[in-house]
Design an enzyme around this catalytic site. Sequence first.
Site, PDB file in Angstrom:
ATOM      1  N   ASP A  30     -12.299 -54.493  -1.683  1.00  0.00           N
ATOM      2  CA  ASP A  30     -13.443 -53.585  -1.560  1.00  0.00           C
ATOM      3  C   ASP A  30     -13.949 -53.210  -2.960  1.00  0.00           C
ATOM      4  OD1 ASP A  30     -14.447 -51.510   0.952  1.00  0.00           O
ATOM      5  OD2 ASP A  30     -14.993 -50.993  -1.103  1.00  0.00           O
ATOM      6  N   ASN A  87     -14.654 -49.062  11.088  1.00  0.00           N
ATOM      7  CA  ASN A  87     -15.759 -48.135  11.333  1.00  0.00           C
ATOM      8  C   ASN A  87     -16.789 -48.845  12.195  1.00  0.00           C
ATOM      9  OD1 ASN A  87     -14.538 -46.226   9.621  1.00  0.00           O
ATOM     10  ND2 ASN A  87     -15.478 -47.161   7.815  1.00  0.00           N
ATOM     11  N   GLY A  93     -19.265 -44.175  10.732  1.00  0.00           N
ATOM     12  CA  GLY A  93     -19.391 -44.280   9.277  1.00  0.00           C
ATOM     13  C   GLY A  93     -19.551 -45.703   8.776  1.00  0.00           C
ATOM     14  N   GLN A  94     -19.966 -46.613   9.663  1.00  0.00           N
ATOM     15  CA  GLN A  94     -20.152 -48.006   9.235  1.00  0.00           C
ATOM     16  C   GLN A  94     -21.398 -48.119   8.365  1.00  0.00           C
ATOM     17  OE1 GLN A  94     -20.498 -50.824  12.480  1.00  0.00           O
ATOM     18  NE2 GLN A  94     -20.417 -52.597  11.119  1.00  0.00           N
ATOM     19  N   HIS A 100     -15.921 -55.670  10.161  1.00  0.00           N
ATOM     20  CA  HIS A 100     -14.853 -55.789   9.163  1.00  0.00           C
ATOM     21  C   HIS A 100     -13.764 -54.770   9.440  1.00  0.00           C
ATOM     22  CE1 HIS A 100     -17.947 -52.992   7.696  1.00  0.00           C
ATOM     23  NE2 HIS A 100     -16.959 -52.306   7.138  1.00  0.00           N
ATOM     24  N   LEU A 101     -12.555 -55.128   9.057  1.00  0.00           N
ATOM     25  CA  LEU A 101     -11.452 -54.177   9.035  1.00  0.00           C
ATOM     26  C   LEU A 101     -11.158 -53.824   7.595  1.00  0.00           C
ATOM     27  CD1 LEU A 101      -8.713 -55.462  11.540  1.00  0.00           C
ATOM     28  CD2 LEU A 101     -10.726 -54.083  12.011  1.00  0.00           C
ATOM     29  N   HIS A 102     -10.837 -52.554   7.362  1.00  0.00           N
ATOM     30  CA  HIS A 102     -10.337 -52.125   6.061  1.00  0.00           C
ATOM     31  C   HIS A 102      -8.815 -52.150   6.132  1.00  0.00           C
ATOM     32  CE1 HIS A 102     -14.157 -50.024   4.650  1.00  0.00           C
ATOM     33  NE2 HIS A 102     -14.386 -50.098   5.957  1.00  0.00           N
TER      34      HIS A 102
END
Length: 114
Positions: A30, A87, A93-94, A100-102
Amino acid sequence: MDDCIFCKIVAGKISAQIVHQDKSVLAFRDLNPQAPVHILIIPRKHIDQISSMEEADLPLLGDIYGAVKTIALQEGISETGFRVVANNGPDGGQTVGHLHLHLLGGRLMHWPPG
Ligand code: AMP
């Protein structure tokens, strides 16, 4: 998708620190990390968000979670623990409209999230 920043990373038009890739999944660090390890795992295929997945896309979630397991080992956070966040949409909060995954780790996470 022409205007999708993550599709541009998949296409190699924007650089990213890629940590893992396979036939269906790409993972990169990120830009604005919220933990010592903060990696985004995305499907190569453009899908807006979890709630817009079609049934045929569901096996991708297995591929993505398989990548989470591999990357956590690679990053040395498999034993200490980590958090996976997705998200979805405005209230979630996207900010980037490509599923995607964090993967967050390397520090103690708190609960509840903000
Ligand atoms: P979300 O808010 O869940 O949609 O997360 C989007 C994430 O993408 C944020 O954590 C951003 O810091 C990250 N991000 C945006 N653009 C890039 C980029 N070009 N390379 C890496 N991470 C990015």
